[in-house]
Design an enzyme around this catalytic site. Structure first.
Site, PDB file in Angstrom:
ATOM      1  N   GLY A  45       0.834  -1.204   0.000  1.00 49.28           N
ATOM      2  CA  GLY A  45       0.000   0.000   0.000  1.00 49.28           C
ATOM      3  C   GLY A  45       0.863   1.246   0.000  1.00 49.28           C
ATOM      4  O   GLY A  45       0.486   2.277   0.570  1.00 49.28           O
ATOM      5  N   SER A  47       1.843   3.267  -2.458  1.00 51.88           N
ATOM      6  CA  SER A  47       1.747   4.233  -3.551  1.00 51.88           C
ATOM      7  C   SER A  47       1.085   5.543  -3.145  1.00 51.88           C
ATOM      8  O   SER A  47       1.073   6.495  -3.920  1.00 51.88           O
ATOM      9  CB  SER A  47       0.978   3.616  -4.728  1.00 51.88           C
ATOM     10  N   SER A  48       0.525   5.595  -1.939  1.00 50.91           N
ATOM     11  CA  SER A  48      -0.129   6.829  -1.494  1.00 50.91           C
ATOM     12  C   SER A  48      -0.269   6.839   0.022  1.00 50.91           C
ATOM     13  O   SER A  48       0.022   5.844   0.694  1.00 50.91           O
ATOM     14  CB  SER A  48      -1.523   6.963  -2.132  1.00 50.91           C
ATOM     15  N   GLY A  49      -0.731   7.979   0.551  1.00 54.75           N
ATOM     16  CA  GLY A  49      -1.057   8.085   1.969  1.00 54.75           C
ATOM     17  C   GLY A  49       0.093   7.793   2.919  1.00 54.75           C
ATOM     18  O   GLY A  49       1.244   8.164   2.679  1.00 54.75           O
ATOM     19  N   ARG A  70      -1.604  -2.047  -6.017  1.00 50.74           N
ATOM     20  CA  ARG A  70      -2.312  -2.581  -7.187  1.00 50.74           C
ATOM     21  C   ARG A  70      -2.179  -1.697  -8.421  1.00 50.74           C
ATOM     22  O   ARG A  70      -2.000  -2.194  -9.533  1.00 50.74           O
ATOM     23  CB  ARG A  70      -3.796  -2.766  -6.842  1.00 50.74           C
ATOM     24  N   ASP A  99      -1.837  -7.462  -5.859  1.00 51.08           N
ATOM     25  CA  ASP A  99      -2.876  -7.396  -4.841  1.00 51.08           C
ATOM     26  C   ASP A  99      -2.457  -8.340  -3.724  1.00 51.08           C
ATOM     27  O   ASP A  99      -2.531  -9.561  -3.878  1.00 51.08           O
ATOM     28  CB  ASP A  99      -4.227  -7.821  -5.417  1.00 51.08           C
ATOM     29  N   SER A 178      -2.507  -0.643  11.876  1.00 46.65           N
ATOM     30  CA  SER A 178      -3.886  -0.828  12.298  1.00 46.65           C
ATOM     31  C   SER A 178      -4.574   0.529  12.246  1.00 46.65           C
ATOM     32  O   SER A 178      -4.490   1.237  11.244  1.00 46.65           O
ATOM     33  CB  SER A 178      -3.933  -1.433  13.709  1.00 46.65           C
ATOM     34  N   TYR A 192     -14.966  -2.631   9.698  1.00 42.83           N
ATOM     35  CA  TYR A 192     -13.582  -2.147   9.670  1.00 42.83           C
ATOM     36  C   TYR A 192     -12.838  -2.457  10.964  1.00 42.83           C
ATOM     37  O   TYR A 192     -11.721  -3.009  10.944  1.00 42.83           O
ATOM     38  CB  TYR A 192     -13.602  -0.642   9.416  1.00 42.83           C
ATOM     39  N   LYS A 196      -9.123  -4.553  12.011  1.00 42.84           N
ATOM     40  CA  LYS A 196      -7.985  -3.860  12.612  1.00 42.84           C
ATOM     41  C   LYS A 196      -7.667  -4.390  14.016  1.00 42.84           C
ATOM     42  O   LYS A 196      -6.513  -4.408  14.428  1.00 42.84           O
ATOM     43  CB  LYS A 196      -8.264  -2.348  12.652  1.00 42.84           C
TER      44      LYS A 196
END
Length: 335
Positions: A45, A47-49, A70, A99, A178, A192, A196
């Site tokens: 994950g 690629s961002s944030g 992805r 993925d 988390s 959600y 977590k």
């Protein structure tokens, strides 16, 4: 006759506490900080944030980076941005579109290829995740399956792929990202929060297995953070959830990333952001591992006060939910 008994009991309690503290101090071994200079860091994950923020922070410290996500176009954009922060001309940012929540064999293949290019994985950061907000009975059960696949299995698969090599080398760091919603269940997050919360159980069980091999697992509990995922979720967030979320500020991903990287390097079991985050971590500590005597004492001395504060927060959250319910019922009657 009464007071001597009380004093004797108090003295016994103090002695017992001191003996326990001595035992903790004598058996506790703090992990040696991991140097990121020349280390290979894999980030799912990424690629961002927060994931991209962690990649930048590690790259600034001289690490070699592998980004897994992805969307190949977003990976290429992230790669170009991260490369601007290089500290030497040997550093490399490797990307792979995958993925991580599907096809374990393919996840293993991609990580093996990354290790062939950049060497064995020194630190794995599991940041791939997604969220959905909605009332339990109104959510399709497929959403529960989707979130469990991405948020939980999307962490299990990459971790399962790197642990054997880390054990052989007797070193490594693994981060599970988390959420504060993984410490306290909130309105609208039944799907959600469950995923977590699951990460903590996985982390604590796995930590017992890998600690003798000098591998340390950090569970990060970031608050609401200004990421593309948060922006997308906010478009359809329930009113109750929105009002509860407003009790805390929205953090910037680079700030959250710096804290997570710092705590992971130190081998801390938990990583939190801000006073609210620290309070939640203390309250949810259970018998989670600690890495210093100071950390243990902080929890012991402050858990009572934190519990009182938490009761205030819970009361205010319940009040928000009840007000919203009454308002909706009144609106329905008017219609």
């Amino acid at each position: 006759m009464f007071w001597p008994v009380v004093l004797l009991a108090a003295a016994a309690a103090v002695v017992a506490f001191l003996l326990l503290l001595f035992y903790v101090v004598s058996t506790m071994v703090s992990p040696k900080p991991l140097s990121l200079s020349g280390a290979h860091v894999v980030i799912t994950g990424g690629s961002s944030g927060i994931g991209k923020g962690i990649a930048i922070e590690c790259f600034k410290k001289g690490a070699f980076i592998t980004l897994l996500a992805r969307d190949e176009n977003r990976l290429l954009e992230a790669k170009r941005e991260i490369e601007q922060y290089s500290v030497n001309d040997k550093q490399v940012v490797h990307i792979a579109s995958v993925d991580v929540s599907k096809d374990y064999a393919n996840v293993v293949k991609v990580i093996k290829q990354a290790q062939e290019k950049l060497g064995p994985v020194d630190m794995l950061v599991n940041c791939a995740g997604t969220s959905v907000n909605g009332k339990f009975e109104e959510l399709d059960t497929s959403k529960f399956e989707q979130l469990m696949a991405v948020n939980y299995l999307g962490t299990v698969y990459p971790t399962h792929a790197v642990v054997p090599t880390m054990k052989e080398r007797r070193m490594g760091r693994i981060v599970f990202v988390s959420s504060q919603a993984g410490q306290v269940g909130l309105f609208g997050y039944s799907a959600y929060s469950a995923t977590k919360f699951a990460l903590r159980g996985l982390a604590e069980a796995l930590q017992m297995e890998v600690k003798p091999y000098n591998i340390y697992i950090t569970v990060a509990y970031p608050p609401d953070t200004d990421t593309p995922g948060f922006a997308e979720e906010s478009k359809t967030k329930l009113l109750e959830t929105q009002l509860i979320s407003e009790s805390s500020t929205v953090c910037q991903p680079d700030h959250v990333a710096r804290i997570i990287v710092k705590d992971a390097i130190q081998g801390k079991a938990n990583s939190s952001v801000g006073p609210d985050g620290r309070m939640l971590t203390i309250l949810a500590c259970g018998i989670s591992p600690v890495t210093s005597v100071a950390e243990a004492l902080e929890v012991v001395m402050s858990i009572g006060v934190c519990r009182l504060l938490s009761l205030y927060y819970l009361s205010s959250f319940d009040s928000i939910v009840r007000r919203c319910m009454l308002q909706k019922e009144k609106s329905q009657k008017a219609d």
